[in-house]
Structure formats: structure tokens, C-alpha cells
Scaffold this active site. Structure first.
Site, PDB file in Angstrom:
ATOM      1  CB  VAL A   1      24.797  39.746  41.034  1.00  0.00           C
ATOM      2  CG1 VAL A   1      25.926  40.708  41.383  1.00  0.00           C
ATOM      3  CG2 VAL A   1      23.669  40.468  40.295  1.00  0.00           C
ATOM      4  CG  HIS A   2      27.738  34.787  44.513  1.00  0.00           C
ATOM      5  ND1 HIS A   2      28.713  35.285  45.341  1.00  0.00           N
ATOM      6  CD2 HIS A   2      27.802  33.438  44.630  1.00  0.00           C
ATOM      7  CE1 HIS A   2      29.347  34.283  45.939  1.00  0.00           C
ATOM      8  NE2 HIS A   2      28.823  33.139  45.512  1.00  0.00           N
TER       9      HIS A   2
END
Ligand code: HEM
Ligand code: SF4
Ligand code: SF4
Lengths: 210, 292
Positions: free
Chosen positions: A169-170
Site C-alpha cells: 500500500v505504501h
């Protein structure tokens, strides 16, 4: 790429180096750790010279990551304290994901999502480090009762899976938000980028000017 | 180490079927504790057949020698002096070693394909050439059996003489036992044999005599006749209801394929998000603002 003198400095060289140390060790740990996680990933051990080498190297790389992570934690934790604005941001995260940031509360250097991610990563890293030591058979497991080793095996696998998801996600968020990746290469971002994505931070460091 | 290859029932870290066209008869070793005199001939036979010589240790004040299982000592006699009833001392001597579980926790936990195999005759065998030395088998075993060698970081334990059994011989310990306390054969026959022994013990005043073939691990291919089957703990901590720990079940169960799937989904989902929503770019208005 020639840098614009008006670009804003977002990360110092040592902050970037620290972040890359964490990033590289994380990738090595994820690949070697998945080797033991499920047979589907076992062939990944070839990247490390075979199963035995993956088993030997993984925990040592883990120690390097844990130390780099602690250093990064002390650099950034103050900037990641969650404020009421961040909570408001988080409650509207659906709109953001939908690609519409018009009504999002103004973010400072970090938005609510980034801050939440920071703390979740801190929790995962702490769990991984403690459980990793307990299941490190060659040096430490003999010091612990079998029940704790079993619990730590579950915790390590769960926290690792959680951390891999968080990092995907990051990384995706950084790719999705165009103009962000350069902050990790050169340490700078454009003024327009700052005003768009982190307006409160933009005002704070430019005094509101252009 | 073993000679069999076509009769593999289960193989560690393997999600496809193993070679299984040859079916062999389930076997078992029955250890009758009431007949054991603690002479350790079986220990000597084990080291001889497997050609292993452990370090000579030191006397720790009891008969147990060596004091614990090791990568080179795959079986050992554990001596316990217990007063089962007031004033009646009993010397319970248990031959410890791998139980060859029908549901082996070691095999379930092992992450290395083919480092642990289970044959259709029930023997659980370690194939050290595939072992990576992680010690997960130690974590998985309910009987605290596997040992990681300090010399080569491989896991070792009793093979139930899989190499001898494969060519129709009985295990070395069985062949050697001078009192007939260890017998070997078809598991079914061993259970029948044990029933006779239990009846005999009961007639001699051991009202709680019984067979130890714990069902929590699906039964074992090494079984004990116990004088006090109601109190297995008396025998140097033989577990009462051994089973693969729920923690190990959780660690090695469906959670992992699901988690792997979830990881893949998040990665693919990100790609689709980009394709469907487009990048998060600086708006044209703001961009213009900064153009001189
Ligand atoms: C101080 C940090 C760490 C230490 C000491 C450590 C140690 C260990 C050890 C000892 C093992 C067992 C295999 C072996 O002996 O090599 C293991 C497994 C594993 N590690 Fe780590 N590790 C650490 C950090 C991480 C991180 C950051 C990840 C993130 C992806 C990770 C992912 C895994 C995975 C997926 C497994 C397999 C778990 C399983 O078998 O279910 N580890 N780790
Ligand atoms: S130490 Fe060897 S046999 Fe034991 S679980 Fe690890 S790879 Fe498998
Ligand atoms: S006693 Fe332990 S090592 Fe032996 S088969 Fe059972 S789980 Fe595996």
C-alpha cells in the site's frame, strides 16, 4: 534531471539513506521469509543461494533492518503524532481512494493515512523483532519455553504478512501520487506538489507564498 | 534416510501428491514398560546400527545416560522412581524417542519440501539432505523429539530403522532387547499383543494397566504398555493427551494460503486502482499558479 532551485527540500540525505537501508533490508527479508512461509514461495530461496542460506541470512538481515528502523523511528515519530484533523482525514479516506481530494482536510507534512501507516509499521516491526529472536533456533530458541516459541511463530508469520500488505500500500501510494518518488531519490518535491498534497506543510515552510 | 520411495503418504511442504503407488502395511513398535529392565541394550544397538557415537557425557546423578536425546542419541532410557501408592516404590523405565505419529507435528511444521516424509507403513523419516536447519520440526513436535545438530545444523531423530524395515527386518532395538520388552510387527497385531499384556498385568494387580496409542495425534507407530495408563505423566512426563498444538495448527493451517492470496490481491488491486482511477496528480490550477 536538473533540479529547480525553487523546489522544496523534504528529506535530508541521511534521512533518505536511512529509508533506503530499511527498504532494501525489508525486501530481502520479505523474499527470504516467504521461503519458509508457504511451499508456493519456497523457490525464492534460490535468490539467496538455497534454503539453508536463506535460513541463515534472514535473521541477520532482520537485525540490520531492526536497527535501521529504530533510527528512522526516532527521526520521524514526532511528525507522525495523530491530530484531530488526521482523524477527520481518515474518516474520509474513501473519497481519497476514489480519486477525489477536494474535500479532504488539509494535510501537514504527512496526512492521516501516512501517519496511521507509520504506527502500524512500528507495531509490525516490534512484533517481528521480538518474535524473530524467539524463533531464531541457532542462538536463542533454547532459552525460551516451547509454548512461547509456538506463539512467536504465529505472531512472526502474521506480522510479516501484515507488513508486506502495508508496504505494498505504501509503495503504491507513492507511485499513485505522481511526483512523490523523487522525494526518496533527491529529497525534493515541487512547490505545486506540496500545495496540492500537503497544503498545511506548504504554508508552514513557505510562509504561504509561491 | 531410507530406501523406500514409492510408498510415501505425506511429504513436508508439498502441495501435490507424493509417489504412493506402493502401499505397505502399517507397522508398529510396542514397548512393554513392565518388562523393561533398563539395561540400555537398545541404546547400544541404535548407535551401532546407525553408526553414531555421541560425545561421552558426565554422570548427572541418575541412571539416564546420556541425559537427553541428541542429534546422535536417538533413543534413551528415562528412569523415574515413583511411589504410586504409599510405601510402594516403583522404578518406571521408559525408552524415549520418536513416536512416529500418524499425524506428525514435525512434518506439518517443516517448510522444506521433502525434508520429512511419512511412509504408508507409518514411519516418519527425516531426509537430512533436504533439511535447512530452521528447527520448525522442534516447534511442531508434541513429544520434544527432534534435535538440531550443532555440527551440521540438520535435524535428527529415530528413523524406526526405516532402512531395515524396508528390507523386511525389524528395528535394531527390537532385535537386541534381551527381555522381549520391545516387539515389532503389523500395528494391528501389536495392538492385539498389547491387549494380552494388559490383561496379564491387570490380573497381577495393575488395575490401570493399558496401551498408550494416543489418538490426539491419530495414534502412534511406537506404542507403550503402561502399568499405570491412567497416569502417563509418571513415566518421565509422557504427555497425557498429546496433540499438535493449536498454535501450530493456526500457524500451518488455512491462514497462510489465505494470507498469500490476500497479499496477491492487494498487489493486483493496486494496479487495477491505477488503471481505473488514474494517477493522483497535481491539479491544472495549482500547476498554472507556479508557472512563471
Ligand atoms: C529483527 C528482525 C527479524 C528477525 C530476527 C527474524 C527472524 C526470523 C527467523 C529466525 C525465522 C525462521 C527462519 C530462519 O531461521 O531463518 C523467520 C521467519 C520469517 N520471517 Fe523473519 N525475522 C525478522 C524480521 C522479519 C521481517 C521484517 C519480515 C518481513 C517481511 C520477516 C518475515 C518472515 C517470514 C514471512 C518468515 C516465515 C514465517 C513462517 O515460517 O511462517 N521477518 N524470521
Ligand atoms: S530443521 Fe529441517 S527437518 Fe526440521 S523443520 Fe527445518 S527443514 Fe524441516
Ligand atoms: S514424535 Fe515428534 S518427531 Fe516423532 S513423528 Fe511425532 S511429531 Fe514427528
Amino acid at each position: 534531471m536538473k533540479r529547480d532551485p525553487k523546489d522544496l527540500a523534504r528529506y535530508t540525505a541521511s534521512e533518505r539513506a536511512n529509508h533506503w537501508a530499511v527498504g532494501i533490508t525489508f525486501i530481502l527479508l520479505g523474499l527470504s521469509g516467504l521461503t519458509f512461509f508457504h511451499p508456493a514461495f519456497y523457490p525464492l530461496n534460490q535468490l539467496f543461494g538455497g534454503g539453508v542460506w536463506a535460513r541463515i541470512l534472514h535473521p541477520f538481515i532482520g537485525v540490520v533492518m531492526a536497527l535501521s528502523f529504530v533510527a528512522m523511528f526516532f527521526r520521524f515519530w514526532k511528525l507522525n503524532v495523530i491530530t484531530p484533523t488526521d482523524k477527520e482525514w481518515l474518516s474520509r479516506i474513501g473519497e481519497m481512494v476514489d480519486g477525489d481530494d477536494h474535500n479532504m482536510p488539509e494535510a501537514g507534512k504527512y496526512n492521516g493515512g501516512q501517519k496511521l501507516l507509520f504506527w502500524l509499521l512500528v507495531a509490525c516491526m516490534a512484533l517481528l523483532t521480538v518474535s524473530g529472536i524467539v524463533i531464531w533456533r541457532a542462538y536463542f530458541s533454547a532459552l525460551f519455553p516451547i509454548g512461547l516459541i509456538r506463539l512467536s511463530s504465529v505472531v512472526h508469520a502474521a506480522a510479516a504478512a501484515g507488513m508486506i500488505v502495508l508496504i505494498i500500500v505504501h509503495v503504491y501510494a507513492a507511485i499513485w501520487t505522481r511526483g512523490t518518488i523523487r522525494a526518496m531519490w533527491y529529497g525534493t518535491v515541487s512547490r505545486a506538489w506540496a500545495k496540492q498534497h500537503h497544503p498545511a506543510w506548504f504554508r508552514q515552510i513557505t510562509g504561504g507564498g509561491k | 534416510m531410507a530406501l523406500q520411495s514409492l510408498d510415501i503418504k505425506a511429504r513436508s511442504a508439498t502441495t501435490t501428491p507424493s509417489p504412493a503407488v506402493r502401499e505397505t502395511m502399517p507397522v508398529a513398535k510396542l514397548i512393554d514398560i513392565s518388562k523393561c529392565i533398563g539395561c540400555k541394550a537398545c541404546q547400544a544397538a541404535c548407535m551401532e546400527w546407525n553408526d553414531l557415537r555421541d560425545e561421552v557425557g558426565t554422570n548427572v546423578g541418575v541412571y539416564d545416560n546420556p541425559a537427553d536425546l541428541s542429534a546422535k542419541s536417538w533413543t534413551l532410557m528415562r528412569f523415574s522412581e515413583v511411589e504410586v501408592e504409599q510405601g510402594k516404590l516403583e522404578w518406571l523405565i521408559r525408552k524415549d524417542g520418536c513416536m512416529h505419529c500418524a499425524d506428525p507435528g514435525c512434518l506439518k511444521a517443516c517448510p522444506a519440501p521433502g525434508a520429512i516424509v511419512q511412509y504408508s507403513n507409518g514411519i516418519v523419516d527425516f531426509h537430512e539432505e533436504n533439511c535447512i536447519g530452521c528447527g520448525y520440526c522442534v516447534t511442531g513436535c508434541p513429544f520434544n523429539v527432534p534435535r538440531i545438530s550443532a555440527q551440521d545444523s540438520k535435524a535428527y531423530k529415530c528413523t524406526l530403522c526405516s532402512d531395515r524395515v524396508a528390507v523386511g527386518m525389524e528395528p535394531a532395538c527390537v532385535k537386541t532387547c534381551p527381555t522381549g520388552a520391545i516387539v515389532f510387527g503389523a500395528k494391528e497385531d501389536m495392538i492385539t499383543h498389547a491387549e494380552g499384556r494388559v490383561t496379564d498385568l491387570k490380573s497381577r494387580g495393575y488395575a490401570n494397566a493399558g496401551l498408550y496409542d494416543p489418538q490426539g495425534v491419530g495414534g502412534t507407530h511406537v506404542m507403550y504398555v503402561l502399568q499405570h495408563a491412567d497416569k502417563p505423566e509418571l513415566y518421565s512426563g509422557l504427555p497425557r493427551d498429546p496433540a499438535i498444538s493449536p498454535m501450530v495448527g493456526l500457524w500451518k493451517g488455512v491462514a497462510k494460503p489465505l494470507a498469500s492470496f490476500a497479499i496477491g490481491l492487494v498487489a493486483i488491486g493496486s494496479l487495477f486502482h491505477y488503471v481505473m482511477k488514474g494517477p493522483n496528480e497535481v491539479s491544472k490550477d495549482i500547476e498554472k499558479e507556479f508557472e512563471e
